[in-house]
Design a protein around this motif. Structure first.
Motif, short mmCIF file in Angstrom:
data_model
loop_
_atom_site.label_atom_id
_atom_site.label_comp_id
_atom_site.label_asym_id
_atom_site.label_seq_id
_atom_site.Cartn_x
_atom_site.Cartn_y
_atom_site.Cartn_z
N ILE A 154 54.25 -20.08 -62.29
CA ILE A 154 54.63 -21.15 -61.36
C ILE A 154 53.67 -21.14 -60.17
O ILE A 154 53.60 -20.15 -59.44
CB ILE A 154 56.08 -20.97 -60.87
N PRO A 155 52.92 -22.22 -59.95
CA PRO A 155 51.96 -22.26 -58.83
C PRO A 155 52.65 -22.17 -57.48
O PRO A 155 53.83 -22.50 -57.33
CB PRO A 155 51.27 -23.62 -59.01
N VAL A 156 51.89 -21.75 -56.49
CA VAL A 156 52.40 -21.66 -55.12
C VAL A 156 52.35 -23.02 -54.44
O VAL A 156 51.76 -23.98 -54.95
CB VAL A 156 51.58 -20.65 -54.29
N PHE A 157 52.95 -23.07 -53.29
CA PHE A 157 52.95 -24.24 -52.41
C PHE A 157 51.97 -23.93 -51.28
O PHE A 157 51.96 -22.82 -50.74
CB PHE A 157 54.37 -24.45 -51.88
N LEU A 158 51.12 -24.87 -50.91
CA LEU A 158 50.12 -24.65 -49.87
C LEU A 158 50.60 -25.19 -48.52
O LEU A 158 51.36 -26.16 -48.47
CB LEU A 158 48.80 -25.35 -50.23
N PRO A 159 50.13 -24.60 -47.42
CA PRO A 159 50.44 -25.16 -46.10
C PRO A 159 49.87 -26.57 -45.98
O PRO A 159 48.95 -26.95 -46.72
CB PRO A 159 49.72 -24.20 -45.13
#
Length: 285
Positions: A154-159
């Motif tokens: 599951i990919p991360v969320f970016l700022p």
């Protein structure tokens, strides 16, 4: 993670210890050690961390790098999408060694037993400096996408763009494939490890690292201890804020870059490339 008579030589050695030379000093021996200990059902992960279960760090990727010398080295990385992984530029070029090919290992907690995805392209930040470790980021694109229905991928969320939050005082989670201590012993577990740490303020960060960053605005820190710290193959791994704003998403705020050359538990802070300073570059690649 010093005599006047030999100052020139020592300056060169210190430069290698603090900056360039990751693969020969750490990555290559770590790859050999992890392979051996996995075969013996051993663990070699973040020092002081807690063993991770299946799905605990779904964004964490293992990276195996075959150098031009033919030797195998190891790093950690973070899933950005079903095709791309973010890691430290040191993992591809540390100032002495350069990668010839790489593969991402994902989908299981064991590095060498996880599913293999060959890397088709490596893009290092154009401003990366292997000596100062400024702009220590690289994006690896795999030649076949990760499986979107796998809870270990599951990919991360970016700022957001132009994010100004320093995240000082925030509890964050660091994970990776580095060893569990400077003198780690064989044990029956063979899993990723992770640790919850508090993000340090900019001033405290600057003075707590074994080496001062070239640009403190682009680096963030978590404290070191005689009980915990990042080690060896954790390089390039993620620092995330889990369940950010109760959304269930993991927010990526840092990439492991500056580790103490005096050991995993030497009490020096770990330095991370501050992701919010590079969102535009990441999105463009």
């Amino acid at each position: 993670m010093s005599l006047l008579a030999v100052s020139c030589c020592l300056a060169l050695l210190v430069g290698q210890a603090f900056g360039a030379g990751y693969h020969e000093d750490i990555g290559i021996p770590e790859a050999s050690r992890i392979r051996l200990k996995e075969a013996q059902r051993a663990s070699e992960r973040i020092s002081g961390g807690v063993a991770s279960d299946y799905g605990d760090n779904p964004y964490l990727a293992g990276i195996l790098i075959t150098l031009r010398s033919g030797q195998l080295s190891v790093c950690s990385g973070t899933l950005l999408s079903t095709w791309r992984v973010l890691t430290a530029a040191q993992c591809w070029y540390d100032g002495y060694n350069v990668g010839r090919k790489a593969e991402v290992r994902q989908g299981l907690v064991e590095l060498f037993n996880a599913f293999r995805f060959d890397v088709a392209r490596v893009t290092m930040h154009p401003g990366y400096n292997p000596i100062s470790l400024l702009n220590d980021l690289a994006i690896m694109q795999v030649d076949s996408g990760f499986w979107s229905n796998n809870k270990m991928m599951i990919p991360v969320f970016l700022p957001g763009l132009y994010e100004t939050n320093t995240y000082a005082g925030v509890d964050a989670r660091v994970s990776g494939y580095g060893k569990t201590s400077d003198y780690d012993q064989l044990n029956p577990n063979t899993q990723q490890h992770a640790l919850t740490v508090k993000v340090m303020g900019p001033w405290e960060c600057y003075w707590s690292m074994a080496r001062r960053p070239a640009d403190s605005s682009k680096v963030m820190c978590t404290p070191g201890s005689v009980l915990w710290g990042t080690c060896g193959a954790d390089l390039g791994g993620p620092l995330v804020v889990p369940n950010f704003n109760a959304t269930g998403s993991h927010l990526l705020i840092g990439v492991i870059s500056i580790q103490s050359p005096f050991g995993c538990t030497s009490s020096f802070a770990t330095g991370y490339t501050r992701v919010s300073e590079y969102v535009d570059w990441i999105l463009n690649h």
